[in-house]
Scaffold this motif. Structure first.
Motif, PDB file in Angstrom:
ATOM      1  N   GLY A 268       0.792  -1.224   0.000  1.00  0.00           N
ATOM      2  CA  GLY A 268       0.000   0.000   0.000  1.00  0.00           C
ATOM      3  C   GLY A 268       0.821   1.269   0.000  1.00  0.00           C
ATOM      4  N   PHE A 269       2.021   1.226   0.595  1.00  0.00           N
ATOM      5  CA  PHE A 269       2.822   2.444   0.723  1.00  0.00           C
ATOM      6  C   PHE A 269       4.148   2.374  -0.015  1.00  0.00           C
ATOM      7  CE2 PHE A 269      -0.090   2.516   4.284  1.00  0.00           C
ATOM      8  CZ  PHE A 269      -0.539   3.826   4.263  1.00  0.00           C
ATOM      9  N   THR A 270       4.492   1.195  -0.559  1.00  0.00           N
ATOM     10  CA  THR A 270       5.714   1.086  -1.351  1.00  0.00           C
ATOM     11  C   THR A 270       5.417   0.614  -2.764  1.00  0.00           C
ATOM     12  OG1 THR A 270       6.819   0.412   0.709  1.00  0.00           O
ATOM     13  CG2 THR A 270       8.093   0.238  -1.296  1.00  0.00           C
ATOM     14  N   GLY A 271       4.260  -0.002  -2.950  1.00  0.00           N
ATOM     15  CA  GLY A 271       3.866  -0.451  -4.280  1.00  0.00           C
ATOM     16  C   GLY A 271       4.463  -1.769  -4.698  1.00  0.00           C
ATOM     17  N   LEU A 272       4.856  -2.606  -3.715  1.00  0.00           N
ATOM     18  CA  LEU A 272       5.447  -3.909  -4.015  1.00  0.00           C
ATOM     19  C   LEU A 272       4.475  -5.016  -3.620  1.00  0.00           C
ATOM     20  CD1 LEU A 272       9.090  -3.341  -2.708  1.00  0.00           C
ATOM     21  CD2 LEU A 272       8.289  -3.229  -5.076  1.00  0.00           C
TER      22      LEU A 272
ATOM     23  N   ALA B 205      14.606 -10.362  -4.832  1.00  0.00           N
ATOM     24  CA  ALA B 205      13.349 -10.012  -5.509  1.00  0.00           C
ATOM     25  C   ALA B 205      13.338  -8.587  -6.050  1.00  0.00           C
ATOM     26  CB  ALA B 205      12.178 -10.219  -4.558  1.00  0.00           C
ATOM     27  N   ILE B 206      13.942  -7.637  -5.341  1.00  0.00           N
ATOM     28  CA  ILE B 206      13.842  -6.238  -5.772  1.00  0.00           C
ATOM     29  C   ILE B 206      14.628  -5.957  -7.047  1.00  0.00           C
ATOM     30  CG2 ILE B 206      13.451  -5.374  -3.439  1.00  0.00           C
ATOM     31  CD1 ILE B 206      16.382  -4.448  -3.433  1.00  0.00           C
TER      32      ILE B 206
ATOM     33  N   ILE C 199       5.010  -8.108 -11.898  1.00  0.00           N
ATOM     34  CA  ILE C 199       4.643  -9.508 -11.718  1.00  0.00           C
ATOM     35  C   ILE C 199       5.878 -10.382 -11.515  1.00  0.00           C
ATOM     36  CG2 ILE C 199       4.650 -10.007 -14.187  1.00  0.00           C
ATOM     37  CD1 ILE C 199       2.259 -11.414 -11.480  1.00  0.00           C
ATOM     38  N   TYR C 200       7.016  -9.964 -12.062  1.00  0.00           N
ATOM     39  CA  TYR C 200       8.243 -10.744 -11.883  1.00  0.00           C
ATOM     40  C   TYR C 200       8.687 -10.709 -10.423  1.00  0.00           C
ATOM     41  CZ  TYR C 200       8.228 -10.309 -16.957  1.00  0.00           C
ATOM     42  OH  TYR C 200       7.857 -10.355 -18.261  1.00  0.00           O
ATOM     43  N   PHE C 201       8.562  -9.553  -9.803  1.00  0.00           N
ATOM     44  CA  PHE C 201       8.859  -9.437  -8.372  1.00  0.00           C
ATOM     45  C   PHE C 201       7.933 -10.348  -7.572  1.00  0.00           C
ATOM     46  CE2 PHE C 201       7.684  -7.630  -4.286  1.00  0.00           C
ATOM     47  CZ  PHE C 201       8.916  -7.417  -3.675  1.00  0.00           C
ATOM     48  N   ALA C 202       6.645 -10.309  -7.884  1.00  0.00           N
ATOM     49  CA  ALA C 202       5.661 -11.111  -7.151  1.00  0.00           C
ATOM     50  C   ALA C 202       5.948 -12.600  -7.300  1.00  0.00           C
ATOM     51  CB  ALA C 202       4.253 -10.781  -7.645  1.00  0.00           C
TER      52      ALA C 202
ATOM     53  N   SER D 223      -0.561 -16.418   2.242  1.00  0.00           N
ATOM     54  CA  SER D 223      -0.151 -15.210   1.516  1.00  0.00           C
ATOM     55  C   SER D 223      -1.344 -14.620   0.768  1.00  0.00           C
ATOM     56  CB  SER D 223       0.975 -15.538   0.535  1.00  0.00           C
ATOM     57  OG  SER D 223       2.149 -15.942   1.202  1.00  0.00           O
ATOM     58  N   GLY D 224      -2.159 -15.492   0.177  1.00  0.00           N
ATOM     59  CA  GLY D 224      -3.337 -15.007  -0.524  1.00  0.00           C
ATOM     60  C   GLY D 224      -4.353 -14.377   0.406  1.00  0.00           C
ATOM     61  N   GLU D 225      -4.495 -14.960   1.588  1.00  0.00           N
ATOM     62  CA  GLU D 225      -5.457 -14.421   2.546  1.00  0.00           C
ATOM     63  C   GLU D 225      -5.067 -13.025   3.024  1.00  0.00           C
ATOM     64  OE1 GLU D 225      -5.769 -17.288   5.642  1.00  0.00           O
ATOM     65  OE2 GLU D 225      -7.061 -18.645   4.499  1.00  0.00           O
TER      66      GLU D 225
END
Length: 333
Positions: A71-75, A124-125, A130-133, A262-264
């Motif tokens: 929400g605050f970093t966009g990742l 990851a960064i 979507i590649y990060f996710a 993670s989905g929840e």
């Protein structure tokens, strides 16, 4: 002018337009929400089963930690259960085998999650979107595999019999009310850390990166470093929630580290309001309560929650708190 000084001034350019957080209406709404939160925590044991409320608080902190990242970093991380579940195992092992007091066991779990967060985040960064996710999901599955195979985790049986012990050697945490207020204190500390981070110059830079990463980079920020710090902080707070949950239930299981968890937490954040302060709490309370109340219908509970999620996305795109803020024309909630 130093990088940090420049960042404080320039980061404000990225903030959403709208009422300033210092506006009287914003302060009133924020005060009401803070009052409701504190009052609810204080009186909840008188009306609800304490263990159930402790579960709510653990998942609420987990959702708030995840919201700090998305929400605050966009990742968008698909693997945050690795930190939640990993910390549960770390804390459980530290308390049960090493004999640490519960408080220090929980801290050990949070630190272990921070280390995991650094290792996952450092890889990851390097990618975006979507590649990060997908990288976070893949690495989380590796953590899940280790949780399944390592001897100390108990495999499919989980790590059982984690003792609650005593707080500072004085107060027994086997008393449900004492344990409840211990968990409530941990939740408030974690939530205040998140709140302070969001409203700090560091938090402004994170929001600048979320809004326009290329522009933040052009202003001289080391974007990858800020992302990594945010990722580690989010992971450690998620671990704090997972470790606390393990002590509450005296049990750490594979479910805590499963991708479904993670989905929840993604669902909790979106339902309550991504990028809001109090939204993830509302989302966590809603989802956990539905799972508890609809447990009698078995696996169909996922169908019901999925339907609610679809309706929420179509009709309340900003989430519960986000839509409330839009109607009341306030920000910073």
């Amino acid at each position: 002018m130093s990088e940090q000084t420049a960042g404080i001034g320039n980061a404000s350019e990225f903030e959403d337009s709208g009422p300033a957080e210092s506006a009287p209406g914003n302060r009133i709404v924020q005060g009401v929400l803070w009052g409701l939160l504190i009052l609810s925590i204080l009186v909840a044991p008188a009306f609800l089963y304490p263990v159930f409320v402790m579960q709510l608080l653990c998942f609420a902190l987990f959702a708030c930690a995840f919201n700090l990242l998305i929400g605050f970093t966009g990742l968008l991380s698909f693997g945050h259960a690795a930190f939640f579940g990993g910390a549960a195992y770390f804390a459980g092992h530290a308390i049960k085998v090493w004999g640490l007091p519960p408080l220090f066991g929980i801290i050990t779990g949070a630190l272990g999650a921070a280390v995991l967060g650094y290792l996952v985040g450092a890889l990851a960064i390097r990618r975006q979107g979507i590649y990060f996710a997908m990288i976070t999901l893949a690495l989380a599955q590796i953590v899940y595999f280790f949780a399944l195979q390592l001897p100390f985790t108990g495999g499919e049986n989980g790590l059982q019999g984690i003792p609650r012990g005593t707080l500072f050697g004085l107060v027994s945490l086997n008393d449900p009310i004492v344990m409840y207020y211990f968990v409530a204190a941990i939740f408030m500390i974690g939530f205040l850390i998140i709140y302070r981070t969001i409203h700090s110059p560091f938090g402004q830079v994170l929001q600048a990166i979320r809004e326009n990463e290329a522009r933040a980079l052009s202003l001289g920020y080391n974007v990858d470093r800020f992302k990594l710090i945010a990722f580690v902080l989010s992971a450690s707070l998620a671990g704090l929630a997972g470790a606390t949950k393990a002590v509450v239930f005296q049990f750490a299981s594979l479910t805590d580290a499963h991708w479904q968890t993670s989905g929840e937490v993604i669902l909790m954040t979106l339902l309550g309001g991504m990028g809001t302060i109090f939204g993830p709490i509302i989302g966590a309370v809603t989802i956990v309560t539905l799972q508890h109340e609809l447990a009698s219908i078995g696996s169909w509970v996922q169908v019901v929650i999925g339907g609610i999620f679809i309706v929420s996305v179509l009709l309340f795109r900003r989430g519960i708190i986000g839509e409330l803020a839009r109607v009341l024309k306030v920000s910073g909630v």
